[in-house]
Write a protein that holds these residues in place. Structure first.
Motif, PDB file in Angstrom:
ATOM      1  N   ALA A  30    -119.474 -40.079 -24.545  1.00  0.00           N
ATOM      2  CA  ALA A  30    -120.865 -39.774 -24.199  1.00  0.00           C
ATOM      3  C   ALA A  30    -121.758 -39.772 -25.423  1.00  0.00           C
ATOM      4  O   ALA A  30    -122.961 -40.050 -25.323  1.00  0.00           O
ATOM      5  CB  ALA A  30    -120.936 -38.425 -23.485  1.00  0.00           C
TER       6      ALA A  30
ATOM      7  N   HIS B 144    -125.074 -36.863 -20.597  1.00  0.00           N
ATOM      8  CA  HIS B 144    -124.816 -36.224 -21.893  1.00  0.00           C
ATOM      9  C   HIS B 144    -124.948 -37.212 -23.049  1.00  0.00           C
ATOM     10  O   HIS B 144    -124.415 -36.988 -24.129  1.00  0.00           O
ATOM     11  CB  HIS B 144    -123.441 -35.566 -21.875  1.00  0.00           C
ATOM     12  N   SER B 145    -125.681 -38.291 -22.798  1.00  0.00           N
ATOM     13  CA  SER B 145    -125.935 -39.287 -23.840  1.00  0.00           C
ATOM     14  C   SER B 145    -127.378 -39.180 -24.329  1.00  0.00           C
ATOM     15  O   SER B 145    -128.182 -38.416 -23.788  1.00  0.00           O
ATOM     16  CB  SER B 145    -125.695 -40.700 -23.281  1.00  0.00           C
TER      17      SER B 145
ATOM     18  N   TYR C 299    -119.799 -30.120 -18.047  1.00  0.00           N
ATOM     19  CA  TYR C 299    -119.419 -31.039 -16.962  1.00  0.00           C
ATOM     20  C   TYR C 299    -119.176 -30.268 -15.662  1.00  0.00           C
ATOM     21  O   TYR C 299    -118.106 -30.333 -15.049  1.00  0.00           O
ATOM     22  CB  TYR C 299    -118.169 -31.841 -17.346  1.00  0.00           C
TER      23      TYR C 299
ATOM     24  N   LEU D  74    -121.322 -39.357 -18.300  1.00  0.00           N
ATOM     25  CA  LEU D  74    -121.505 -40.107 -19.547  1.00  0.00           C
ATOM     26  C   LEU D  74    -122.986 -40.332 -19.827  1.00  0.00           C
ATOM     27  O   LEU D  74    -123.436 -40.224 -20.974  1.00  0.00           O
ATOM     28  CB  LEU D  74    -120.780 -41.454 -19.455  1.00  0.00           C
ATOM     29  N   HIS D  75    -123.742 -40.634 -18.779  1.00  0.00           N
ATOM     30  CA  HIS D  75    -125.188 -40.841 -18.959  1.00  0.00           C
ATOM     31  C   HIS D  75    -125.910 -39.529 -19.251  1.00  0.00           C
ATOM     32  O   HIS D  75    -126.710 -39.446 -20.188  1.00  0.00           O
ATOM     33  CB  HIS D  75    -125.775 -41.476 -17.703  1.00  0.00           C
TER      34      HIS D  75
END
Length: 268
Positions: free
Chosen positions: A30, A56-57, A9, A53-54
């Motif tokens: 995530a 690392h998804s 991050y 969140l996006h």
């Protein structure tokens, strides 16, 4: 510490307990495809967390699409989100896909979700329940696969009790809730944030911050949060050059006094 997190991050700066607790929850959220509501004051970086969140998804290879729901009237917001057919209204000269379709396979971030009208909240609820979207002026249902992230300055439960938000939509959206701490609750992160901002705003330059300026920054209550800090650093760079002193800061920061709203001293 941050070394225990799955991801780095890098764009989210902070090592305070409040930030580590938030990042720990982001780390777990995530890895899921569940809807998330981000709760935080203006300027705390809700969209930055949504992007993390996006990114690392499992949807990272697909689109991340963001819209500020409070910035548009209902008619424009409806067209932006759901799209429209040619001739649906004056000026609709061609078919247009909405953001739900654009974000298919990826993530749609609905900022300031609490500013939507009851009618718009009803339409959003239907999309989330059915997994389909219908363009304005069309009868055809289009299947979509979108992860929805939303943001609000107040908890949706509080807004629902006040009659300002639909409970049924809240239950669809708020599967996971993440609180974004205000800057006054993590003033120990100020040196890290200032260093990161200086590196971005003055790349290649060596800029120092006087102890008096550091004290003023630590004592300010930061009602505008990180956005206010960025503006203050940009102003100080313009006025102070390669050495920032207290006189280069905005007056409300330069004259700040210790407040119970701040939490812990900044590291020098």
């Amino acid at each position: 510490d941050r070394a225990r997190l799955r991801h780095r991050y890098e764009r989210i700066v902070g090592e305070s307990p409040a930030m580590l607790a938030m990042l720990g929850l982001v780390d777990r959220a995530a890895a899921t495809a569940l809807p998330v509501v981000l709760i935080g004051e203006s300027g705390t970086g809700k969209e930055l967390v949504a992007r993390a969140l996006h990114d690392h998804s499992t949807r990272a290879a697909h689109a991340f699409v963001a819209i500020n729901c409070g910035a548009l009237p209902d008619t424009l917001l409806e067209s932006e989100l759901f799209g429209h057919a040619r001739g649906a209204f004056t000026g609709a000269e061609r078919d247009r896909a909405g953001l739900f379709e654009v974000a298919d396979g990826g993530t749609l971030f609905l900022d300031e979700i609490a500013d939507t009208s009851p009618a718009m909240q009803g339409r959003l609820l239907r999309v989330l329940q059915e997994g389909t979207v219908r363009r304005v002026g069309e009868h055809r249902e289009r299947k979509i696969d979108v992860r929805v992230l939303a943001a609000s300055q107040q908890p949706l439960a509080v807004l629902a009790r006040a009659g300002r938000f639909r409970d049924d939509l809240r239950f669809r959206l708020e599967v996971i809730a993440i609180d974004i701490p205000p800057l006054r609750a993590r003033t120990g992160d100020l040196p890290l944030l200032v260093t990161a901002l200086l590196a971005r705003l003055a790349p290649g330059r060596t800029v120092t911050v006087s102890r008096a300026a550091q004290r003023a920054l630590a004592q300010h209550a930061w009602p505008g949060n990180v956005r206010e800090l960025e503006n203050a650093v940009a102003r100080a760079l313009a006025l102070g050059g390669d050495r920032i002193d207290v006189a280069d800061l905005p007056d409300e920061i330069a004259t700040a006094r210790p407040s119970s709203a701040t939490s812990g001293p900044a590291r020098s």
